[in-house]
Design an enzyme around this catalytic site. Structure first.
Site, mmCIF file in Angstrom:
data_model
loop_
_atom_site.group_PDB
_atom_site.id
_atom_site.type_symbol
_atom_site.label_atom_id
_atom_site.label_comp_id
_atom_site.label_asym_id
_atom_site.label_seq_id
_atom_site.Cartn_x
_atom_site.Cartn_y
_atom_site.Cartn_z
ATOM 1 N N GLU A 145 10.365 0.924 9.983
ATOM 2 C CA GLU A 145 11.302 2.042 9.759
ATOM 3 C C GLU A 145 10.536 3.285 10.131
ATOM 4 O OE1 GLU A 145 14.343 2.143 9.026
ATOM 5 O OE2 GLU A 145 14.710 0.088 8.353
ATOM 6 N N GLU A 152 9.184 15.056 16.063
ATOM 7 C CA GLU A 152 9.537 15.093 14.650
ATOM 8 C C GLU A 152 8.564 16.021 13.918
ATOM 9 O OE1 GLU A 152 8.680 11.607 12.199
ATOM 10 O OE2 GLU A 152 10.639 11.866 11.285
ATOM 11 N N VAL A 189 1.928 5.384 13.870
ATOM 12 C CA VAL A 189 1.289 4.322 13.084
ATOM 13 C C VAL A 189 2.058 3.009 13.244
ATOM 14 C CG1 VAL A 189 0.578 3.602 10.772
ATOM 15 C CG2 VAL A 189 0.256 5.970 11.474
ATOM 16 N N GLY A 190 3.374 3.092 13.388
ATOM 17 C CA GLY A 190 4.174 1.878 13.614
ATOM 18 C C GLY A 190 3.656 1.073 14.808
ATOM 19 N N CYS A 195 13.158 11.245 7.058
ATOM 20 C CA CYS A 195 13.105 10.590 8.364
ATOM 21 C C CYS A 195 14.392 10.848 9.152
ATOM 22 C CB CYS A 195 12.880 9.101 8.196
ATOM 23 S SG CYS A 195 13.979 8.354 6.992
ATOM 24 N N GLY A 220 7.061 4.642 8.127
ATOM 25 C CA GLY A 220 6.150 5.742 8.395
ATOM 26 C C GLY A 220 6.390 6.262 9.799
ATOM 27 N N LYS A 263 0.846 -1.204 0.000
ATOM 28 C CA LYS A 263 0.000 0.000 0.000
ATOM 29 C C LYS A 263 0.878 1.248 0.000
ATOM 30 C CE LYS A 263 -1.899 2.763 3.163
ATOM 31 N NZ LYS A 263 -1.990 4.010 2.403
HETATM 32 P P1 NAP Z 1 2.317 7.720 8.364
HETATM 33 O O1 NAP Z 1 1.238 8.685 8.592
HETATM 34 O O2 NAP Z 1 2.760 6.862 9.496
HETATM 35 O O3 NAP Z 1 1.829 6.805 7.151
HETATM 36 C C1 NAP Z 1 2.636 5.794 6.583
HETATM 37 C C2 NAP Z 1 1.743 4.802 5.874
HETATM 38 O O4 NAP Z 1 0.945 4.105 6.851
HETATM 39 C C3 NAP Z 1 0.759 5.445 4.887
HETATM 40 O O5 NAP Z 1 0.650 4.605 3.779
HETATM 41 C C4 NAP Z 1 -0.512 5.486 5.721
HETATM 42 O O6 NAP Z 1 -1.687 5.513 4.966
HETATM 43 C C5 NAP Z 1 -0.419 4.171 6.475
HETATM 44 N N1 NAP Z 1 -1.283 4.085 7.655
HETATM 45 C C6 NAP Z 1 -1.867 5.092 8.356
HETATM 46 N N2 NAP Z 1 -2.627 4.585 9.377
HETATM 47 C C7 NAP Z 1 -2.511 3.239 9.305
HETATM 48 C C8 NAP Z 1 -3.052 2.158 10.077
HETATM 49 N N3 NAP Z 1 -3.870 2.352 11.113
HETATM 50 N N4 NAP Z 1 -2.714 0.898 9.728
HETATM 51 C C9 NAP Z 1 -1.893 0.661 8.702
HETATM 52 N N5 NAP Z 1 -1.360 1.642 7.912
HETATM 53 C C10 NAP Z 1 -1.662 2.912 8.221
HETATM 54 O O7 NAP Z 1 3.616 8.425 7.801
HETATM 55 P P2 NAP Z 1 3.741 9.478 6.626
HETATM 56 O O8 NAP Z 1 3.211 10.781 7.122
HETATM 57 O O9 NAP Z 1 3.236 8.945 5.357
HETATM 58 O O10 NAP Z 1 5.340 9.563 6.473
HETATM 59 C C11 NAP Z 1 6.105 10.308 7.322
HETATM 60 C C12 NAP Z 1 6.685 9.468 8.449
HETATM 61 O O11 NAP Z 1 7.419 8.397 7.927
HETATM 62 C C13 NAP Z 1 7.680 10.243 9.292
HETATM 63 O O12 NAP Z 1 7.496 9.937 10.669
HETATM 64 C C14 NAP Z 1 9.029 9.722 8.818
HETATM 65 O O13 NAP Z 1 10.083 9.873 9.752
HETATM 66 C C15 NAP Z 1 8.714 8.315 8.538
HETATM 67 N N6 NAP Z 1 9.680 7.740 7.610
HETATM 68 C C16 NAP Z 1 10.648 6.894 8.065
HETATM 69 C C17 NAP Z 1 11.563 6.354 7.192
HETATM 70 C C18 NAP Z 1 12.654 5.404 7.642
HETATM 71 O O14 NAP Z 1 13.246 4.771 6.793
HETATM 72 N N7 NAP Z 1 12.920 5.274 8.934
HETATM 73 C C19 NAP Z 1 11.487 6.686 5.863
HETATM 74 C C20 NAP Z 1 10.502 7.552 5.446
HETATM 75 C C21 NAP Z 1 9.605 8.063 6.336
HETATM 76 P P3 NAP Z 1 -2.377 6.865 4.438
HETATM 77 O O15 NAP Z 1 -2.166 6.779 2.991
HETATM 78 O O16 NAP Z 1 -3.807 6.816 4.819
HETATM 79 O O17 NAP Z 1 -1.671 8.047 5.044
#
Ligand code: NAP
Ligand code: MG
Length: 506
Positions: A275, A406, A256-257, A309, A252, A199
């Site tokens: 991640e 963050e 959400v993790g 991130c 993400g 997804k």
């Molecule tokens: P996010 O809000 O956590 O969303 C990540 C993904 O999870 C999206 O596809 C989201 O869907 C989905 N999601 C949301 N709620 C969920 C649930 N209840 N169950 C399963 N999946 C769900 O993060 P983001 O805003 O897209 O990205 C930013 C975050 O990602 C930041 O915290 C960043 O640090 C982190 N990140 C980390 C890395 C790494 O490698 N460590 C890399 C990139 C980003 P939707 O499409 O509905 O939003």
């Protein structure tokens, strides 16, 4: 029938027409979601709708998981030799190369990242990643163990099965675009022989869908890769709580993790890798090459609009150079060009979405309210699209939200420190542990500091350096498991021990 997205790019960087179907991708076919609903795709430069894509549902996840299981049992998994997987992956990398401009343009349009970075970092990094793992596909092997003379004992590194992958929009991370995140996930999973239900983020679905067309063109058997565009609380939740998904890999937010891990625990205790986010320290000692430290610090926090991130969002500067550093750093920040992602000299485009824009602006407001000083930036640009001035705060203290949380935008804090002991204590004072950087010309200090920082990656005299063969991932609440490199193969294999009796009688 899912709609076709057609767009004529007429930008300086890329001219050309793209046209492709935007359905969910199940068993090699593009189709509507089971509720026949769609999700609008927004161009963050204008805030206007570009197109809409099919919205998947939990029901669609069920169908995709069945397709992935069937493919696993018949044409992939233990049924496809590593050489075959390697050939298909190499073809995919070649097709990505052929379509690199188009993928970069789509990412610039949908995500707002600059075309140049999208092409030279995200898309190039994605191609490199798929190629790298294509090389691993026929080199996955177990071990033999010496036990007793009348036994043969060995291990097999088998694929896990059907894996769910949920990715964000930022490198839709690192070079963070959907396409990069997708490559980081697909590469090791496919090399090890797993089938996939992925997804992408609702904010940036276009490159993920275009990748599905290339996956078909490369000749992957139907069902090996399935991509369901849809929301996290529906599709994402269905993947992480599915009884027949054997593993979930998530990139993400930490918030959400936690939900993913909980869903895995409450369903079939599937294997989980995460991640997550970061609040990475960037430490600049008195003896650093000042000009280089300023340039890297700006790149560390402002690259990809701060939506990284591992962004160096807490900049610690030793007291002897603090004033001079701050002067040069604010000048550098002012010089960064923010604007049209397709213009060749743009450094920073719009933030990805209105939601993120509002979130970042509320952090900036919270910093001002808490009494921090805005050295530069601190406001939006214009009234159209989601542009924010690169922003630096000083006069902060550890209780402030802008120091602890963050922000995921172009907002950094600069903090003065005394000595090594002081800065290590401050740098490690966070729930995160994704990355850290140290700038000094003293080799001993550099290495000692790098070893004492609690982070999965420590950069010395650079930041944001990532390579397909070098692992990346977090300590503490920044994650579980490592992506990239040989280490990522562990995320996608299950180790089986086989004991063969060569004649021992009971
Ligand atoms: P996010 O809000 O956590 O969303 C990540 C993904 O999870 C999206 O596809 C989201 O869907 C989905 N999601 C949301 N709620 C969920 C649930 N209840 N169950 C399963 N999946 C769900 O993060 P983001 O805003 O897209 O990205 C930013 C975050 O990602 C930041 O915290 C960043 O640090 C982190 N990140 C980390 C890395 C790494 O490698 N460590 C890399 C990139 C980003 P939707 O499409 O509905 O939003
Ligand atoms: Mg978008």
């Amino acid at each position: 029938m899912p709609s076709t997205f057609t767009h004529e790019f007429n930008a300086h960087a890329f001219k050309g027409k793209v046209s492709f179907s935007t359905g969910i991708f199940v068993n090699g076919q593009f189709q509507d979601g089971s509720d026949n609903t769609t999700i609008d795709v927004i161009n963050p430069t204008t805030g206007k709708v570009i197109t809409s894509v099919s919205e998947g549902t939990a029901k669609d996840v069920d169908v995709a998981v069945d397709a992935a299981q069937k493919a696993y049992d018949t044409v992939w998994g233990l049924n496809a030799p590593g050489t075959q997987r390697s050939i298909l992956m190499s073809k995919l990398a070649a097709l990505m190369q052929e379509n690199a401009d188009e993928l970069a343009a789509l990412e610039a349009l949908d995500n707002g990242k600059t075309f140049n970075w999208a092409k030279n970092a995200d898309v190039a990094g994605s191609i490199d990643c798929i190629r790298y793992y294509a090389g691993w596909a026929d080199k996955i092997s177990g071990q033999t163990q010496e036990t007793t003379m009348d036994k043969l004992t060995y291990t097999r590194h088998e694929p896990i099965g059907v894996v769910g992958q949920i990715i964000p929009w930022n490198f839709p991370c690192t070079y963070i675009s959907t396409v990069l995140m997708m490559a980081w996930k697909l590469g090791p999973a496919l090399a090890c022989g797993n089938t996939i239900v992925l997804k992408p983020s609702e904010f940036t679905p276009l490159t993920a869908i275009r990748m599905c067309h290339l996956i078909n063109e490369a000749g992957f058997p139907p069902g090996v890769v399935n991509v369901i565009t849809g929301y996290g609380h529906t599709v994402g939740n269905a993947i992480s709580s599915h009884m027949h998904v054997d593993k979930v890999a998530f990139t993400g937010s930490t918030l959400v993790g936690r939900k993913i891990m909980e869903a895995a625990a409450k369903s079939n205790l599937k294997n989980v890798t995460l991640e997550l986010g970061g609040k990475s320290p960037n430490i600049i000692y008195d003896d650093a090459d000042l000009e280089q430290a300023v340039n890297w610090a700006a790149f560390g926090i402002f690259w990809n609009h701060g939506q990284t991130c591992c962004a160096g969002s807490r900049i610690f500067v030793q007291e002897g150079i603090y004033d001079e550093f701050l002067k040069r750093f604010t000048e550098k920040t002012r010089s960064l060009k923010v604007g049209d992602p397709f213009a060749p000299d743009t450094f920073q485009g719009p933030q990805v979405s209105e939601v993120q824009f509002n979130r970042i602006m509320s952090y900036i407001e919270s910093g001002k309210q808490a009494g921090a000083k805005v050295e530069v930036g601190g406001e939006r640009i214009g009234t159209e699209g989601y542009f924010i001035k690169p922003t630096i705060f000083t006069n902060v203290d550890p209780s402030m939200k802008i120091v602890q949380e963050e922000i995921f935008g172009p907002v950094g804090v600069v903090i003065k420190f005394k000595d090594e002991e002081d800065v290590i204590k401050q740098a490690n004072d966070t729930v995160y542990g994704l990355a850290a950087a140290v700038f000094t010309q003293n080799l001993n200090r550099a290495i000692n500091t790098a070893h004492k920082l609690k982070a999965g990656t420590a950069w010395i005299n650079c930041v944001n350096s990532l390579h397909s063969n070098v692992p990346f991932g977090g300590f503490k609440q920044s994650g579980i498991g490592r992506e990239l490199g040989e280490y990522a193969l562990n995320n996608y294999t299950a180790v089986k021990a086989v004991h063969v009796n060569l004649g021992h009688k009971m």
